[in-house]
Design a protein around this motif. Structure first.
Motif, mmCIF file in Angstrom:
data_model
loop_
_atom_site.group_PDB
_atom_site.id
_atom_site.type_symbol
_atom_site.label_atom_id
_atom_site.label_comp_id
_atom_site.label_asym_id
_atom_site.label_seq_id
_atom_site.Cartn_x
_atom_site.Cartn_y
_atom_site.Cartn_z
ATOM 1 N N ASP A 7 50.147 12.285 115.310
ATOM 2 C CA ASP A 7 51.336 12.542 115.828
ATOM 3 C C ASP A 7 51.982 13.490 115.335
ATOM 4 O O ASP A 7 52.280 14.075 114.211
ATOM 5 N N PRO A 8 51.996 15.260 115.811
ATOM 6 C CA PRO A 8 52.767 16.693 115.188
ATOM 7 C C PRO A 8 54.580 16.158 114.456
ATOM 8 O O PRO A 8 54.626 17.206 113.620
ATOM 9 N N ALA A 9 54.721 15.287 115.348
ATOM 10 C CA ALA A 9 55.955 15.018 113.536
ATOM 11 C C ALA A 9 56.121 14.496 112.875
ATOM 12 O O ALA A 9 56.421 14.985 111.912
ATOM 13 N N GLU A 10 54.864 13.411 113.326
ATOM 14 C CA GLU A 10 54.457 12.781 111.541
ATOM 15 C C GLU A 10 54.013 14.047 110.680
ATOM 16 O O GLU A 10 53.815 13.610 109.176
ATOM 17 N N LYS A 11 52.866 14.338 111.585
ATOM 18 C CA LYS A 11 52.432 15.233 110.681
ATOM 19 C C LYS A 11 53.339 16.917 110.126
ATOM 20 O O LYS A 11 53.127 17.183 109.312
ATOM 21 N N SER A 12 54.031 17.510 110.629
ATOM 22 C CA SER A 12 55.142 18.484 110.224
ATOM 23 C C SER A 12 55.801 17.872 109.085
ATOM 24 O O SER A 12 55.977 18.232 108.121
ATOM 25 N N ALA A 72 44.288 19.165 108.164
ATOM 26 C CA ALA A 72 44.805 17.755 108.760
ATOM 27 C C ALA A 72 45.210 16.988 107.700
ATOM 28 O O ALA A 72 45.142 17.229 106.361
ATOM 29 N N VAL A 73 45.936 15.717 108.276
ATOM 30 C CA VAL A 73 46.765 15.074 106.720
ATOM 31 C C VAL A 73 46.552 13.601 107.063
ATOM 32 O O VAL A 73 46.509 13.278 108.135
ATOM 33 N N LEU A 74 45.977 12.601 106.446
ATOM 34 C CA LEU A 74 45.890 10.986 106.513
ATOM 35 C C LEU A 74 47.101 10.733 105.826
ATOM 36 O O LEU A 74 47.498 10.448 105.004
ATOM 37 N N ARG A 75 46.617 9.613 106.134
ATOM 38 C CA ARG A 75 48.155 8.601 105.809
ATOM 39 C C ARG A 75 47.553 7.570 105.485
ATOM 40 O O ARG A 75 46.436 6.486 106.285
#
Length: 227
Positions: A126-131, A161-164
């Motif tokens: 999700d672009p918003a969550e990544k930002s 990349a971002v991992l959750r």
């Protein structure tokens, strides 16, 4: 496998994977302590398996509520797995608080606070969550830094990349205090005690190519670990 012990607002549940097999008196599931260690630590180490081989990598991380975000490169091998099925990981953060010097060589140790998080990390799409996560990662290194820099470009976002990783299976381990010498060694003529260790920032050093006249921002000049 046994079911996890119930969590409370103040603690995480214990599970078979987060239950210590030795030094159990040092184990804790205290939520506040876990958060403090994750927030103070500047680097985590992320362990996972790729192509049947174990890999451990240092990475930037940030905690946002009950989620740990991990910073990586889209070119990393593990990201292919994370994007498809999620990536089973074990994340550790350790803060060293002192060197413990005992009368015997056997009982030398380290005073420390550590956290282990286990679970399945998923790629943030999700672009918003990544930002928001990337902004939090920058501010997690130095609070307020994201407002004092250029934001990421489209190309930089594509390469990042971002991992959750939800904070579900979490444990902490802490050692404090004096050396634990054997009673028969207490009268031995050897010094024993603790050498405390802290992270203390030095004066900020400007980059050699910095535009002349730019002052050190307050958020840099006042930075302290965990602040």
């Amino acid at each position: 496998m046994s079911t996890p012990d119930a969590s409370t607002p103040d603690s995480y549940p214990s599970t078979p994977r987060t239950t210590a097999t030795r030094s159990r008196e040092r184990m804790t599931y205290d939520r506040e302590l876990v958060h403090a260690v994750l927030d103070e630590g500047l680097l985590c180490h992320v362990g996972f398996v790729v192509d049947d081989a174990p890999v451990v990598l240092p990475q930037l991380h940030v905690r946002v509520g009950e989620v740990l975000y991990l910073h990586g490169s889209t070119g990393a091998r593990a990201l292919r797995t994370a994007a498809r099925d999620g990536l089973p990981v074990c994340v550790t953060v350790t803060l060293v608080d002192g060197v413990v010097l005992a009368r015997s060589a056997f009982h030398h140790s380290i005073n420390y606070r550590s956290v282990v998080v286990q679970g399945r990390a998923e790629l943030v799409s999700d672009p918003a969550e990544k930002s928001a996560a990337l902004t939090a990662l920058v501010d997690g290194v130095v609070a307020g830094r994201s407002a004092g820099v250029r934001g990421p470009s489209v190309k930089e976002l594509a390469a990042t990349a971002v991992l959750r990783l939800p904070l579900v299976e979490v444990s902490a381990k802490v050692r404090r205090g004096d050396p634990k010498d054997d009673e028969e060694d207490l009268d031995a003529p050897y010094w024993a005690g603790v050498v405390p260790l802290t992270v203390q920032p030095g004066p900020p050093q400007p980059s050699a190519d910095l535009t002349p006249g730019l002052a050190v921002p307050d958020h840099v000049a006042t930075w302290r670990p965990g602040a």
